[in-house]
Design an enzyme around this catalytic site. Structure first.
Site, PDB file in Angstrom:
ATOM      1  N   LYS A  49      10.029  -2.575   8.457  1.00 20.33           N
ATOM      2  CA  LYS A  49      11.462  -2.516   8.141  1.00 20.33           C
ATOM      3  C   LYS A  49      12.292  -2.976   9.343  1.00 20.33           C
ATOM      4  CE  LYS A  49       9.686  -0.222   4.610  1.00 20.33           C
ATOM      5  NZ  LYS A  49       9.218  -0.850   3.380  1.00 20.33           N
TER       6      LYS A  49
HETATM    7  C1  LIG Z   1       8.483   0.460   2.537  1.00 26.37           C
HETATM    8  C2  LIG Z   1       9.006   0.902   1.245  1.00 26.37           C
HETATM    9  C3  LIG Z   1       8.825   2.210   0.781  1.00 26.37           C
HETATM   10  C4  LIG Z   1       7.940   3.203   1.468  1.00 26.37           C
HETATM   11  O1  LIG Z   1       8.277   3.517   2.775  1.00 26.37           O
HETATM   12  P1  LIG Z   1       7.136   4.143   3.740  1.00 26.37           P
HETATM   13  O2  LIG Z   1       7.915   4.546   4.940  1.00 26.37           O
HETATM   14  O3  LIG Z   1       6.143   3.072   4.002  1.00 26.37           O
HETATM   15  O4  LIG Z   1       6.538   5.299   3.033  1.00 26.37           O
HETATM   16  C5  LIG Z   1       9.439   2.567  -0.406  1.00 26.37           C
HETATM   17  N1  LIG Z   1      10.169   1.689  -1.118  1.00 26.37           N
HETATM   18  C6  LIG Z   1      10.338   0.414  -0.721  1.00 26.37           C
HETATM   19  C7  LIG Z   1      11.184  -0.502  -1.546  1.00 26.37           C
HETATM   20  C8  LIG Z   1       9.739  -0.027   0.451  1.00 26.37           C
HETATM   21  O5  LIG Z   1       9.897  -1.304   0.824  1.00 26.37           O
END
Ligand SMILES: *Cc1c(COP(=O)(O)O)cnc(C)c1O
Length: 391
Positions: A195
């Protein structure tokens, strides 16, 4: 080792977290403090994240998935309930619904923005609909205005899967507002290294409702009435009680210290990503085989991922391999949960067909975008893409 390296020695990676000396200092400070579990750093991170998004409350958790699970549980979602969402998302979106015992109802996406098509939500609403879980896919704000209008008219709560959208903005009542204010009832963020800001693993929930925030805090910490650090720092002896069922979804102070630095740097990360995206947009406009992503006039994305659509007669996998051979790493675009083995019939329902979702999975790829990239590297990627896709 050297002769085991692939021929293209330098590969432009799809993404790379931007962590430096300030993050190292912050971690060293927490390690030296003697308190490394959830405590004062996490409290500060929460206050700073709330100020950043303009939300009344922010509650840190161990991942974006944990944030989604806690959000839906806090709304009382359970067996027999339906939650409307996109199949075209990371698996955690739909899985959070199923982990509550509820049924995901999949609605197709708008092929231009890769986000839920609001026009398709209305016919998906039924007597069991208990929430709408919309996604700001790859950081691009979804059409919250249309979704909230539908939801508010029916008293259905809206949870925003903002996992990718830290630092993205939406035009709201004539001003740019950050995603996570939140505009719906709850927004859920992820700080996974993929992210725009990272704590290694981590997540955050924001809300303006004090009752929801109180529930988040109980559920992330075993339903514990008084968290450990509050007892530790109290001059009086306090014993906790366990007032609800909960999990261990805590974020540690080591992670929060990294998060505080990353949050301070986030505006600069987003600016850089937007510069690189504009290089791509300009250069890809010359290439009829590749369609660049679209940013609506009311949205300012953080470009968490840069997703391009390949012409229908190009083979996705072959293009990806040829790019890798030339030194450019890519990834297949966003998946569709309903096509995965963990999602057999009966574990979800589709409202209408999901052809735009499936088509996006089959025809899009992510090309490199990271704050550490130079504009020359972005131009190199666009040039390789042009060469590979030209016939
Ligand atoms: C990355 C992501 C998640 C999950 O986040 P984590 O921190 O990896 O558990 C959920 N929804 C979307 C759209 C994502 O891109």
């Amino acid at each position: 080792m050297a002769d085991l390296m692939p021929t293209a020695t330098k590969i432009v990676p799809v993404s790379r977290p931007d962590l430096g000396p300030a993050e190292l200092d912050a971690v060293a400070r927490v390690l030296a403090s003697g308190w490394v579990a959830m405590g004062p750093e996490t409290e500060r991170f929460e206050a700073e994240f709330a100020a950043f998004t303009d939300a009344r409350f922010a509650c840190a958790v161990s991942s974006g998935t944990a944030a989604l699970h806690v959000a839906l549980k806090s709304l009382g979602i359970g067996p027999g309930d339906e939650v409307i969402t996109a199949s075209h998302s990371f698996i955690a979106t739909a899985s959070a619904i199923r982990l509550c015992g509820a049924l995901p109802v999949f609605v197709d996406i708008d092929p231009q923005t890769f986000n839920l098509d609001p026009l398709l939500i209305e016919p998906a609403i039924g007597p069991r609909t208990r929430a709408i879980l919309c996604v700001h896919q790859m950081g691009m704000p979804c059409d919250l205005k249309a979704i909230l209008k539908l939801a508010r008219a029916r008293g259905i709560p809206v949870v925003e899967d903002a996992a990718c959208a830290a630092g993205s903005e939406i035009l709201w009542e004539n001003e740019w507002q950050r995603i996570g204010r939140p505009h719906g009832e709850i927004a859920c963020f992820s700080f996974h290294p993929r992210k725009t800001m990272t704590t290694g693993e981590g997540g955050m929930l924001t809300t303006n409702d004090p009752h929801l925030d109180a529930r988040f805090r109980l559920q992330r910490n075993h339903g514990m009435s008084v968290p450990a650090h509050d007892r530790h720092s109290s001059p009086r002896v306090i014993s906790e009680s366990y007032d609800a069922l909960g999990w261990n979804y805590r974020l540690s102070d080591v992670q929060s210290a990294i998060g505080r630095v990353q949050l301070r740097r986030l505006p600069e990360f987003v600016t850089r990503r937007r510069v690189l995206a504009s290089v791509y947009r300009r250069l890809l406009a010359e290439n009829p085989e590749v369609t660049a992503p679209v940013e609506p006039s009311w949205a300012r994305t953080n470009w968490q991922s840069y997703c391009v659509r390949l012409a229908a007669d190009l083979d996705q996998r072959a293009v990806m391999q040829e790019l890798l051979d030339q030194g450019v790493a890519t990834r297949r675009g966003v998946m569709c949960a309903h096509r995965e083995p963990a999602y057999p019939e009966g574990t979800w329902r589709a409202a209408g067909n999901l052809r735009h979702s499936e088509d996006a999975q089959d025809r899009t790829i992510w090309i490199p975008l990271a704050t550490g990239m130079s504009e020359e590297e972005a131009a190199f990627v666009a040039e390789c893409l042009g060469r590979v896709c030209r016939r």
